[in-house]
Design a protein around this motif. Structure first.
Motif, PDB file in Angstrom:
ATOM      1  N   TRP A 134       0.820  -1.210   0.000  1.00 44.53           N
ATOM      2  CA  TRP A 134       0.000   0.000   0.000  1.00 44.53           C
ATOM      3  C   TRP A 134       0.854   1.261   0.000  1.00 44.53           C
ATOM      4  O   TRP A 134       0.432   2.304  -0.508  1.00 44.53           O
ATOM      5  CB  TRP A 134      -0.946  -0.007   1.206  1.00 44.53           C
ATOM      6  CG  TRP A 134      -0.246   0.087   2.532  1.00 44.53           C
ATOM      7  CD1 TRP A 134       0.312  -0.931   3.241  1.00 44.53           C
ATOM      8  CD2 TRP A 134      -0.030   1.275   3.298  1.00 44.53           C
ATOM      9  NE1 TRP A 134       0.865  -0.467   4.407  1.00 44.53           N
ATOM     10  CE2 TRP A 134       0.673   0.887   4.480  1.00 44.53           C
ATOM     11  CE3 TRP A 134      -0.363   2.606   3.130  1.00 44.53           C
ATOM     12  CZ2 TRP A 134       1.047   1.800   5.453  1.00 44.53           C
ATOM     13  CZ3 TRP A 134       0.016   3.521   4.108  1.00 44.53           C
ATOM     14  CH2 TRP A 134       0.710   3.110   5.251  1.00 44.53           C
ATOM     15  N   LEU A 135       2.070   1.171   0.536  1.00 47.95           N
ATOM     16  CA  LEU A 135       2.971   2.323   0.513  1.00 47.95           C
ATOM     17  C   LEU A 135       3.381   2.663  -0.919  1.00 47.95           C
ATOM     18  O   LEU A 135       3.475   3.834  -1.293  1.00 47.95           O
ATOM     19  CB  LEU A 135       4.201   2.054   1.371  1.00 47.95           C
ATOM     20  CG  LEU A 135       3.958   1.912   2.877  1.00 47.95           C
ATOM     21  CD1 LEU A 135       5.243   1.484   3.587  1.00 47.95           C
ATOM     22  CD2 LEU A 135       3.443   3.233   3.458  1.00 47.95           C
ATOM     23  N   LYS A 137       1.585   2.068  -3.536  1.00 48.30           N
ATOM     24  CA  LYS A 137       0.410   2.592  -4.234  1.00 48.30           C
ATOM     25  C   LYS A 137       0.084   4.029  -3.829  1.00 48.30           C
ATOM     26  O   LYS A 137      -0.724   4.687  -4.490  1.00 48.30           O
ATOM     27  CB  LYS A 137      -0.794   1.693  -3.965  1.00 48.30           C
ATOM     28  CG  LYS A 137      -0.670   0.328  -4.643  1.00 48.30           C
ATOM     29  CD  LYS A 137      -1.919  -0.510  -4.459  1.00 48.30           C
ATOM     30  CE  LYS A 137      -1.811  -1.810  -5.246  1.00 48.30           C
ATOM     31  NZ  LYS A 137      -3.024  -2.652  -5.129  1.00 48.30           N
ATOM     32  N   LEU A 138       0.699   4.512  -2.769  1.00 48.13           N
ATOM     33  CA  LEU A 138       0.482   5.900  -2.347  1.00 48.13           C
ATOM     34  C   LEU A 138       1.457   6.880  -2.999  1.00 48.13           C
ATOM     35  O   LEU A 138       1.290   8.088  -2.860  1.00 48.13           O
ATOM     36  CB  LEU A 138       0.610   6.012  -0.828  1.00 48.13           C
ATOM     37  CG  LEU A 138      -0.571   5.550   0.014  1.00 48.13           C
ATOM     38  CD1 LEU A 138      -0.265   5.718   1.493  1.00 48.13           C
ATOM     39  CD2 LEU A 138      -1.833   6.333  -0.352  1.00 48.13           C
ATOM     40  N   PRO A 141      -0.547   9.005  -5.811  1.00 47.45           N
ATOM     41  CA  PRO A 141      -1.580   9.876  -5.226  1.00 47.45           C
ATOM     42  C   PRO A 141      -1.028  10.996  -4.348  1.00 47.45           C
ATOM     43  O   PRO A 141      -1.547  12.118  -4.378  1.00 47.45           O
ATOM     44  CB  PRO A 141      -2.432   8.896  -4.406  1.00 47.45           C
ATOM     45  CG  PRO A 141      -2.261   7.587  -5.078  1.00 47.45           C
ATOM     46  CD  PRO A 141      -0.843   7.586  -5.559  1.00 47.45           C
ATOM     47  N   THR A 142       0.014  10.723  -3.555  1.00 43.30           N
ATOM     48  CA  THR A 142       0.592  11.789  -2.732  1.00 43.30           C
ATOM     49  C   THR A 142       1.252  12.855  -3.599  1.00 43.30           C
ATOM     50  O   THR A 142       1.230  14.046  -3.262  1.00 43.30           O
ATOM     51  CB  THR A 142       1.611  11.234  -1.727  1.00 43.30           C
ATOM     52  OG1 THR A 142       2.594  10.440  -2.433  1.00 43.30           O
ATOM     53  CG2 THR A 142       0.939  10.367  -0.679  1.00 43.30           C
ATOM     54  N   TYR A 188       9.884   7.409   3.483  1.00 50.03           N
ATOM     55  CA  TYR A 188       9.167   8.584   3.959  1.00 50.03           C
ATOM     56  C   TYR A 188       9.821   9.876   3.494  1.00 50.03           C
ATOM     57  O   TYR A 188       9.136  10.835   3.113  1.00 50.03           O
ATOM     58  CB  TYR A 188       9.038   8.534   5.486  1.00 50.03           C
ATOM     59  CG  TYR A 188       8.254   7.330   5.940  1.00 50.03           C
ATOM     60  CD1 TYR A 188       6.865   7.286   5.812  1.00 50.03           C
ATOM     61  CD2 TYR A 188       8.897   6.206   6.456  1.00 50.03           C
ATOM     62  CE1 TYR A 188       6.140   6.169   6.198  1.00 50.03           C
ATOM     63  CE2 TYR A 188       8.177   5.087   6.851  1.00 50.03           C
ATOM     64  CZ  TYR A 188       6.810   5.068   6.716  1.00 50.03           C
ATOM     65  OH  TYR A 188       6.101   3.962   7.075  1.00 50.03           O
ATOM     66  N   VAL A 191       8.875  10.272  -0.197  1.00 47.28           N
ATOM     67  CA  VAL A 191       7.519  10.783  -0.427  1.00 47.28           C
ATOM     68  C   VAL A 191       7.446  12.279  -0.105  1.00 47.28           C
ATOM     69  O   VAL A 191       6.805  13.049  -0.834  1.00 47.28           O
ATOM     70  CB  VAL A 191       6.495   9.987   0.418  1.00 47.28           C
ATOM     71  CG1 VAL A 191       5.134  10.665   0.394  1.00 47.28           C
ATOM     72  CG2 VAL A 191       6.384   8.565  -0.093  1.00 47.28           C
ATOM     73  N   PHE A 482      -5.670   5.637  -8.025  1.00 40.63           N
ATOM     74  CA  PHE A 482      -6.476   4.616  -7.353  1.00 40.63           C
ATOM     75  C   PHE A 482      -7.368   3.896  -8.359  1.00 40.63           C
ATOM     76  O   PHE A 482      -7.619   2.694  -8.233  1.00 40.63           O
ATOM     77  CB  PHE A 482      -7.341   5.265  -6.261  1.00 40.63           C
ATOM     78  CG  PHE A 482      -6.555   5.819  -5.115  1.00 40.63           C
ATOM     79  CD1 PHE A 482      -5.922   4.976  -4.209  1.00 40.63           C
ATOM     80  CD2 PHE A 482      -6.428   7.191  -4.945  1.00 40.63           C
ATOM     81  CE1 PHE A 482      -5.187   5.492  -3.153  1.00 40.63           C
ATOM     82  CE2 PHE A 482      -5.695   7.708  -3.888  1.00 40.63           C
ATOM     83  CZ  PHE A 482      -5.073   6.856  -2.988  1.00 40.63           C
ATOM     84  N   TYR A 485      -5.364   1.265 -10.049  1.00 36.08           N
ATOM     85  CA  TYR A 485      -5.123   0.101  -9.195  1.00 36.08           C
ATOM     86  C   TYR A 485      -6.297  -0.873  -9.211  1.00 36.08           C
ATOM     87  O   TYR A 485      -6.142  -2.038  -8.825  1.00 36.08           O
ATOM     88  CB  TYR A 485      -4.853   0.544  -7.754  1.00 36.08           C
ATOM     89  CG  TYR A 485      -3.606   1.395  -7.599  1.00 36.08           C
ATOM     90  CD1 TYR A 485      -2.502   1.205  -8.428  1.00 36.08           C
ATOM     91  CD2 TYR A 485      -3.531   2.399  -6.630  1.00 36.08           C
ATOM     92  CE1 TYR A 485      -1.376   1.988  -8.299  1.00 36.08           C
ATOM     93  CE2 TYR A 485      -2.400   3.190  -6.500  1.00 36.08           C
ATOM     94  CZ  TYR A 485      -1.324   2.975  -7.342  1.00 36.08           C
ATOM     95  OH  TYR A 485      -0.208   3.752  -7.210  1.00 36.08           O
TER      96      TYR A 485
END
Length: 565
Positions: A134-135, A137-138, A141-142, A188, A191, A482, A485
């Motif tokens: 999930w990280l 996949k972010l 979007p971020t 982190y 991102v 999203f 995905y």
């Protein structure tokens, strides 16, 4: 000559926005992988094929449900799945099928990745798989969230401090943060730096639209503003080329960031726009810029600030009266876009088109690497197909009208989405061509909606209407990753959603009035009347200006529209 130099210098940097917006399609690739094991492997078994090394198995890997049997030098036999591994209790025979007892383990020793295509990605760097998937996949979007925040912040700063300073800062920021991404030490920090990169990239794109629009004359304004998108598309093509040549993610990121370094080195030479200087009452600075423009363009009698100000103050079309106009504008809020049924219906339709255009644009772009065949060529073609679509959009707007061009291409994109669902998956070339056609049709609609929105609303809420539409556009860009995905749920789910939204948008657009050849409205009453009677806007034509005054207003006094990808 002066405007041409400023225009091409500014839009060249727009390529970097396209580069950073789509960089993650290769940077965050998840290759084939299995659970790692400690120790040395003596032999590997995959179905009926036996190999000496794990690396030799990847060419035969076809499904995430597959597993690999590995025999260690100490005699232990392990079954390696993607997110777990099993140790066989009885290890006499090396066979693929085994019905005996097994001990199930997680993956504390990391993972083994297929490095035949990519030597390193951010996924393999920080093991963004299984429970950490999930990280990964972010990541996109971020980034798109940073695009939203940056557009709001830098759009406001550009109005306060000027376009020139924001262009300087965001250009340097794209280079600095782009290089910094390559040297981040964990997920982190990666991102966070990418979020900052998104902010400055979005800020540049927003301000560049305003900057070139305020410099380019009215006759070339539509084509000039539309083709900023074309340079964005060229950035997507650069991503495909660099991705093909460089297969280590941090080196790939550095090369992408260096691509527009020449602009960073010379952007300090770009002047401030005379329009902004006049709005800040910096008349001497505005006169200096106009004198420079006159020398470059070999104009013997340059425009005088005193003449220009007197023309603008007596402008009978817009009715501008300096501070009084500013104060009246402040009284209007977003609720004015829903002041009656006709305007509310128009606003909902326009917002839906903005959202659908952005959603479709990024779904087709981000999905291109998953179409089969050569993913680098796919992305290159998806970017290249945009170049002619903006030419078609400009011609269609001028010849057929805004609404009559928007509706067919929205419905066409919906039909193409349905058509792709019926193409057999073995027909890779046909699927790629259909996706290019889908990107072409949604690109025409996406590029057209900017100008159409400005013409649908009166002067008193025009900037508010375009700004709110841009916000819906950015919401679509955040939702798009999203949506992509959802391929894991059903391979055609993203296309189905885009097709439904495009069809709905096309049908609702039928209720919008045509604006081609009609004067811009100044009040909500006039805009409402245009909605009630599509053939006749308000029956009023603005009075003509004298030749000299009209020329000056066309050059310096036209209203600009802030747009953003």
């Amino acid at each position: 000559r002066f405007q041409a130099c400023v225009y091409f210098a500014s839009v060249f940097q727009a390529m970097s926005c396209g580069i950073h917006y789509l960089a993650s399609v290769f940077m965050a690739v998840t290759p084939n992988f299995v659970c790692g094991i400690p120790g040395n492997v003596s032999s590997v078994l995959f179905h009926n094929s036996s190999k000496a090394r794990l690396e030799d198995i990847w060419t035969m890997w076809t499904s995430t449900q597959n597993y690999i049997v590995a025999q260690m030098e100490n005699g232990e036999i392990w079954e390696l799945n993607q997110c777990s591994k099993s140790k066989r209790e009885v290890s006499f025979d090396l066979a693929y099928e085994y019905e005996g007892n097994k001990s199930l383990f997680s993956c504390p020793d990391g993972f083994l990745y297929d490095d035949t295509k990519w030597k390193s990605t951010v996924v393999t760097q920080w093991d963004l798989v299984c429970e950490r998937e999930w990280l990964a996949k972010l990541i996109q979007p971020t980034f798109m969230l940073g695009v939203l925040v940056g557009a709001v912040i830098f759009g406001d700063i550009a109005d306060r401090l000027g376009r020139q300073r924001v262009i300087w800062f965001t250009s340097a920021g794209q280079f600095v943060f782009g290089i910094a991404v390559a040297f981040t030490f964990d997920y982190y920090s990666f991102v966070i730096v990418r979020f900052l990169l998104a902010m400055v990239s979005s800020g540049y794109l927003v301000v560049a639209f305003v900057y070139v629009t305020e410099f380019v004359g009215i006759k070339a304004r539509t084509w000039a503003s539309m083709h900023v998108h074309a340079f964005f598309a060229m950035g997507i093509m650069v991503v495909a080329l660099v991705g093909f040549l460089v297969r280590t993610w941090w080196v790939y990121q550095i090369f992408l960031s260096i691509a527009t370094l020449p602009f960073v080195l010379c952007c300090w030479m770009l002047p401030e726009t005379p329009l902004w200087l006049l709005s800040e009452k910096r008349y001497e600075d505005a006169q200096k810029v106009m004198n420079i423009m006159a020398r470059w363009n070999k104009v013997s009698t340059p425009c005088k600030v005193s003449e220009l100000c007197s023309v603008q103050q007596d402008d009978p079309v817009t009715g501008r009266t300096g501070d009084n106009d500013a104060s009246s504008t402040k009284k209007h809020t977003i609720l004015d876009l829903f002041c009656n049924w006709y305007i509310a219906r128009r606003t909902i339709t326009v917002w839906l088109v903005w959202f659908t255009g952005s959603l479709g644009y990024y779904v087709f772009s981000l999905s291109s690497v998953s179409l089969g065949g050569n993913e680098y060529l796919n992305l290159f073609l998806i970017g290249a197909v945009e170049l002619p679509c903006y030419i078609i959009a400009c011609i269609g707007m001028d010849k057929l009208g805004r609404r009559n061009t928007l509706i067919p291409f929205l419905i066409l994109s919906a039909l193409i989405c349905v058509l792709i669902m019926f193409i057999p998956q073995d027909f890779n070339v046909l699927i790629i061509l259909a996706n290019m056609a889908g990107k072409f049709s949604i690109g025409v609609a996406f590029g057209l909606i900017y100008l159409y929105t400005a013409e649908l609303y009166p002067t008193i809420v025009r900037s508010l209407a375009v700004g709110s539409g841009s916000m819906m556009c950015r919401v679509g860009s955040v939702v798009a990753p999203f949506c992509v995905y959802l391929r894991s749920v059903w391979i055609f789910m993203p296309l189905l959603l885009v097709g439904i939204m495009a069809l709905l948008s096309g049908i609702l657009t039928l209720m919008l009035p045509e604006t081609l050849g009609k004067p811009l409205t100044n009040t909500l009453e006039e805009a409402t009347e245009m909605g009630r009677n599509k053939e006749n806007c308000s029956g009023k034509t603005p009075p003509a200006h004298s030749g000299a005054a009209l020329e000056k207003i066309e050059m310096f006094g036209q209203e600009t529209v802030t747009t953003e990808k």
